[in-house]
Design a protein around this motif. Structure first.
Motif, PDB file in Angstrom:
ATOM      1  N   GLN A 290       1.085  -1.291  -0.052  1.00 60.42           N
ATOM      2  CA  GLN A 290       0.180  -0.162   0.027  1.00 60.42           C
ATOM      3  C   GLN A 290       0.629   1.258  -0.209  1.00 60.42           C
ATOM      4  O   GLN A 290       0.596   2.258  -0.760  1.00 60.42           O
ATOM      5  CB  GLN A 290      -1.021   0.175   1.265  1.00 60.42           C
ATOM      6  CG  GLN A 290      -1.823  -1.034   0.951  1.00 60.42           C
ATOM      7  CD  GLN A 290      -2.951  -1.184   2.281  1.00 60.42           C
ATOM      8  OE1 GLN A 290      -2.327  -0.848   3.424  1.00 60.42           O
ATOM      9  NE2 GLN A 290      -4.224  -1.466   2.106  1.00 60.42           N
ATOM     10  N   GLU A 291       1.997   1.301   0.763  1.00 62.81           N
ATOM     11  CA  GLU A 291       2.941   2.331   0.563  1.00 62.81           C
ATOM     12  C   GLU A 291       3.472   2.533  -0.739  1.00 62.81           C
ATOM     13  O   GLU A 291       3.657   3.669  -1.167  1.00 62.81           O
ATOM     14  CB  GLU A 291       3.960   2.069   1.670  1.00 62.81           C
ATOM     15  CG  GLU A 291       3.506   2.321   3.159  1.00 62.81           C
ATOM     16  CD  GLU A 291       4.683   2.014   3.997  1.00 62.81           C
ATOM     17  OE1 GLU A 291       5.803   1.929   3.888  1.00 62.81           O
ATOM     18  OE2 GLU A 291       4.428   1.825   5.510  1.00 62.81           O
ATOM     19  N   ARG A 292       3.923   1.445  -1.261  1.00 63.93           N
ATOM     20  CA  ARG A 292       4.391   1.607  -2.593  1.00 63.93           C
ATOM     21  C   ARG A 292       3.334   2.037  -3.648  1.00 63.93           C
ATOM     22  O   ARG A 292       3.738   3.199  -4.387  1.00 63.93           O
ATOM     23  CB  ARG A 292       5.027   0.434  -3.053  1.00 63.93           C
ATOM     24  CG  ARG A 292       6.292  -0.234  -2.476  1.00 63.93           C
ATOM     25  CD  ARG A 292       6.584  -1.619  -2.951  1.00 63.93           C
ATOM     26  NE  ARG A 292       6.650  -1.668  -4.389  1.00 63.93           N
ATOM     27  CZ  ARG A 292       6.808  -2.854  -5.107  1.00 63.93           C
ATOM     28  NH1 ARG A 292       6.516  -3.900  -4.312  1.00 63.93           N
ATOM     29  NH2 ARG A 292       7.270  -3.154  -6.069  1.00 63.93           N
ATOM     30  N   LEU A 293       2.144   1.620  -3.515  1.00 65.16           N
ATOM     31  CA  LEU A 293       1.061   2.101  -4.419  1.00 65.16           C
ATOM     32  C   LEU A 293       0.540   3.541  -4.055  1.00 65.16           C
ATOM     33  O   LEU A 293       0.033   4.318  -4.971  1.00 65.16           O
ATOM     34  CB  LEU A 293      -0.020   1.271  -4.456  1.00 65.16           C
ATOM     35  CG  LEU A 293       0.084  -0.108  -5.080  1.00 65.16           C
ATOM     36  CD1 LEU A 293      -0.821  -1.090  -4.821  1.00 65.16           C
ATOM     37  CD2 LEU A 293       0.400  -0.167  -6.426  1.00 65.16           C
ATOM     38  N   ALA A 294       1.053   4.093  -2.799  1.00 60.57           N
ATOM     39  CA  ALA A 294       0.521   5.414  -2.332  1.00 60.57           C
ATOM     40  C   ALA A 294       1.402   6.487  -3.426  1.00 60.57           C
ATOM     41  O   ALA A 294       0.953   7.562  -3.371  1.00 60.57           O
ATOM     42  CB  ALA A 294       0.646   5.569  -0.851  1.00 60.57           C
ATOM     43  N   ASP A 295       2.351   6.071  -3.716  1.00 63.83           N
ATOM     44  CA  ASP A 295       3.182   6.930  -4.628  1.00 63.83           C
ATOM     45  C   ASP A 295       2.483   7.467  -6.052  1.00 63.83           C
ATOM     46  O   ASP A 295       2.332   6.534  -6.772  1.00 63.83           O
ATOM     47  CB  ASP A 295       4.645   6.439  -4.895  1.00 63.83           C
ATOM     48  CG  ASP A 295       5.504   7.185  -5.875  1.00 63.83           C
ATOM     49  OD1 ASP A 295       5.206   8.255  -6.108  1.00 63.83           O
ATOM     50  OD2 ASP A 295       6.742   6.754  -6.208  1.00 63.83           O
TER      51      ASP A 295
END
Length: 199
Positions: free
Chosen positions: A149-154
Motif C-alpha cells: 500500500q505504501e508503494r502504491l501510495a506513490d
C-alpha cells in the motif's frame, strides 16, 4: 489374583507415578475401560518427556502422538508428523501388508466391526501447529500489505514504472487473499479449541 485389565492399570499407574523423561509402552490400551483410557490419554498428553508406544488403536494414536513411525520395507522406516490419520493424509495410503495369502475364514468366525471409542476430540498435531504458527503468518501478511500500500501510495509510480505498479498491485491482491484465508483458518481452529476445552 488380578485380572488382565487390573494388571494393566496397576503397571501403568506404577510407570506413570515414577519420575522419568522417557516412557516405552507396548499396547497400553489393551484391557482398559473407557474411563481409564480417558485418564491415560490425559496423563500422556501432559507428560513432559518422550513417549515411544506401539498400538493397534488408531483413534488412540490420533489423540496422543505427535509423530508416527511406519515401516516402508527393506528395513526402512519413515517418520510422519501427527497421528495415524495425519500419516495417511501425508502418505496417501494405508500401510501395505505383504504376507502370504491365508485361507479365507468361514463367515461365522469373522469378528463384528469394532465400534468407535467414545471420547473427547483433541486437536491433531497439524491443527496445534497451525494454531501456533498462523498468528506469525497473519502478522507477516499484514506487514506485506502495508508495504504494498505504501508503494502504491506513490502518485507517480504508475507513470514512472508501470511494471512495478502492476507487480505491487498483484502482490497486494495476493497478500489480502492469503490474509483472509489465514484469519478464517485461525478463527475456525480457535473456535474448535475453545469447544474442546469447554467439554
Amino acid at each position: 489374583m488380578l485380572s488382565g485389565g487390573e494388571r494393566a492399570r496397576l503397571m501403568l499407574a506404577r510407570a506413570l507415578a515414577k519420575p522419568s523423561n522417557v516412557l516405552v509402552l507396548d499396547e497400553p490400551t489393551n484391557d482398559l475401560d473407557l474411563e481409564t483410557l480417558d485418564v491415560l490419554e490425559e496423563m500422556l498428553g501432559d507428560y513432559a518427556g518422550t513417549i515411544l508406544l506401539i498400538s493397534h488403536d488408531r483413534d488412540f494414536l490420533d489423540r496422543v502422538v505427535s509423530a508416527v513411525l511406519v515401516p516402508e520395507g527393506d528395513g526402512r522406516w519413515q517418520e510422519y508428523a501427527g497421528g495415524y490419520t495425519d500419516m495417511l493424509a501425508q502418505r496417501g495410503e494405508d500401510i501395505a501388508r505383504e504376507a502370504s495369502p491365508k485361507p479365507a475364514a468361514p463367515k461365522e468366525a469373522t469378528a463384528p466391526p469394532r465400534e468407535p471409542k467414545a471420547g473427547r476430540r483433541r486437536l491433531s498435531f497439524n491443527e496445534k501447529y497451525a494454531l501456533e504458527t498462523l498468528p506469525g503468518e497473519i502478522a507477516a501478511l499484514a506487514a506485506k500489505i502495508r508495504d504494498c500500500q505504501e508503494r502504491l501510495a506513490d502518485p507517480g509510480l504508475y507513470a514512472r514504472d508501470r511494471a512495478a505498479f502492476d507487480e505491487a498491485s498483484a502482490a497486494l491482491a495476493a497478500a489480502q487473499a492469503a490474509l483472509t484465508a489465514a484469519e478464517d483458518k485461525w478463527l475456525e481452529l480457535e473456535i474448535l479449541r475453545e469447544s474442546i476445552d469447554g467439554t
